[in-house]
Enzyme design. Structure first.
Site, short mmCIF file in Angstrom:
data_model
loop_
_atom_site.label_atom_id
_atom_site.label_comp_id
_atom_site.label_asym_id
_atom_site.label_seq_id
_atom_site.Cartn_x
_atom_site.Cartn_y
_atom_site.Cartn_z
N SER A 138 7.01 -3.36 2.06
CA SER A 138 7.57 -2.02 1.88
C SER A 138 9.09 -1.96 1.87
CB SER A 138 7.03 -1.08 2.96
OG SER A 138 5.66 -0.85 2.77
N LYS A 157 13.74 7.26 6.65
CA LYS A 157 12.41 7.18 6.05
C LYS A 157 11.46 8.12 6.78
CE LYS A 157 8.85 3.79 4.78
NZ LYS A 157 8.48 2.36 4.75
N SER A 186 6.57 1.08 0.63
CA SER A 186 6.62 2.48 1.00
C SER A 186 8.03 3.02 1.23
CB SER A 186 5.78 2.71 2.27
OG SER A 186 6.29 1.96 3.36
#
Length: 464
Positions: free
Chosen positions: A176, A77, A152
């Site tokens: 997220s 990520k 996210s």
């Protein structure tokens, strides 16, 4: 090669260990899949050179197995540092900056044998549950690229759903790991806070909201990845004792599970979400669990007041040095300015509310092994919208109020696993949160494992 990419990560790793699959063949198939599907979806960014990746995979084939992820491709990520790769955090302020070292959990993945192929896309600074930013652009939903994939950890979820990866890391402050899992028909685990240590930098005592965690297409792979990512770090004060999560049992008969639904009508939902998730919840009854609908255990407004204070305090502290740059998105500016305006007593009052909720939840978990809520209050929305401004006619007063349903777990660091709940009338996925008592990550994973074996949603497609 499609069969290889549709396998669980654990199965891929077992074949590599047995000499029946080469890391090079897996890498080649991965790169071919990325070339075929990533373009319109934009899930994996900063992809490394293919020849270099194939050479690294060949070296893995020639070497002794280094850990449980030996030879498995993974992308990190883009909020975390992976040595030699850029970490933009989705912000022009950091675009092109190359990380000199791995973050702690990334180093653990690499040590376990994973081969890092690039990064996965994220919103700017991870703010908002919609994956778009001015550096890498927007990530589309694989079930309809014109719609949001959530966030996210949106790039990670899309990479899993499309077979570009079999496992992925993510992080979760306000859903997220959970919302993108729900919107992409995969699994995401927000571990108990402290289970996966953060970077030992800056304050390590006060800001207890966000955590890293695993994503996958099955709970057994969540457990595999959690084994690698978790474990205390001596430089941090809130770690949890080492624990093994693999292999998972699927024996859940007699477990008690409570359905919280709309939290006594405090949470608005778009049409079709509650009935779909409530139907999915009933699967546990067929597995021998005791399922109940329960009344709201705590004031939703108190939870929200505590949450937005502590979140703005945390985000404001991290973004304060960047506030004068003039290059932050409006939501980041709002959080930072709000955080800077808080007094010490504002934070204290919010923490008292958090403490009250923790005590209330502890009593709930004397009676229940897990609590259940949907992973989101809306279906995936068009990618050209920053965020939903209303739900079923109810106006949202902040850019993140539409994700209110995730904060009961986040506020007090409870483990929560997002499991697929099926597809709505438009063929779009939705998820269900299973929330457990602090420290009982393995109990949640076992519930998720039994549910997965009964449903296998990631192996299914929407009607039509």
């Amino acid at each position: 090669m499609d069969d290889i990419l549709n396998m669980a990560a654990g199965a891929q790793a077992a074949l590599i260990a047995a000499g029946r699959l080469s890391a090079q063949d897996l890498m080649r198939a991965t790169l071919e899949r990325v070339a075929a599907v990533n373009g319109p979806l934009n899930a994996i960014v900063s992809l490394r050179d293919g020849d270099a990746l194939l050479a690294e995979a060949r070296a893995a084939d020639d070497a002794q197995a280094s850990g449980p992820l030996h030879g498995l491709p993974i992308a990190i990520k883009d909020l975390a540092d992976a040595a030699g790769l850029p970490t933009s955090q989705g912000s022009p302020l950091f675009a092109g900056q190359i990380a000199a070292r791995d973050d702690l959990h990334v180093a653990r993945l690499r040590k376990a044998g994973a081969i890092i192929i690039g990064k996965t896309n994220t919103p700017e600074f991870g703010l908002g549950s919609h994956t778009y930013n001015p550096v890498h652009g927007v990530t589309g939903n694989p079930y309809d690229p014109k719609l949001s994939c959530g966030g996210s950890s949106g790039g990670a979820a899309v990479a899993l759903a499309t077979g570009m990866l079999s496992i992925a890391d993510g992080s979760d402050m306000m859903g997220s790991l959970r919302n993108p899992a729900g919107w992409n028909n995969v699994y995401g685990l927000r571990p108990s806070w402290g289970r996966v240590p953060a970077e030992p930098e800056g304050d390590t005592f006060l800001h207890q909201l966000s955590t890293n965690g695993p994503m996958a297409r099955c709970p057994s792979d969540l457990a595999l990845l959690l084994d690698v990512m978790s474990g205390p770090d001596p430089r941090q004060p809130h770690g949890m004792p080492p624990e093994s999560f693999s292999p998972l049992s699927d024996e859940v008969k007699g477990k008690r599970i409570g359905w919280l639904g709309d939290w006594g009508k405090a949470c608005s939902y778009e049409a079709g979400i509650l009935p779909l998730v409530e139907d999915a919840f009933q699967v546990f009854e067929g597995l021998g669990c005791v399922v109940d609908a329960i009344a709201p255990p705590f004031s939703s407004e108190a939870l929200w007041d505590s949450w937005i204070t502590l979140r703005s305090w945390s985000v404001g502290a991290s973004l304060a040095p960047l506030l004068d740059s003039g290059r932050l998105k409006p939501e980041a500016v709002w959080e930072a300015e709000r955080g800077q305006a808080l007094s010490a007593m504002d934070v204290h009052r919010a923490s008292v509310l958090r403490s009250d909720w923790f005590g209330c939840a502890a009593q709930l978990f004397d009676r229940y092994d897990a609590l259940v809520l949907p992973t989101a209050q809306v279906w995936p929305f068009p990618v050209d919208r920053s965020y939903p401004t209303e739900i079923a006619g109810q106006k949202m007063d902040t850019y993140h109020r539409w994700m209110e349903v995730v904060i009961p777990a986040s506020l007090i660091g409870l483990p929560a696993v997002a499991v697929p709940a099926g597809f709505g009338a438009q063929g779009l996925p939705m998820g269900m949160q299973l929330i457990g008592r602090r420290g009982d990550d393995i109990g949640l994973l076992e519930l998720a494992q039994a549910y997965h074996l009964a449903t296998e949603w990631p192996q299914n497609r929407p009607p039509g």
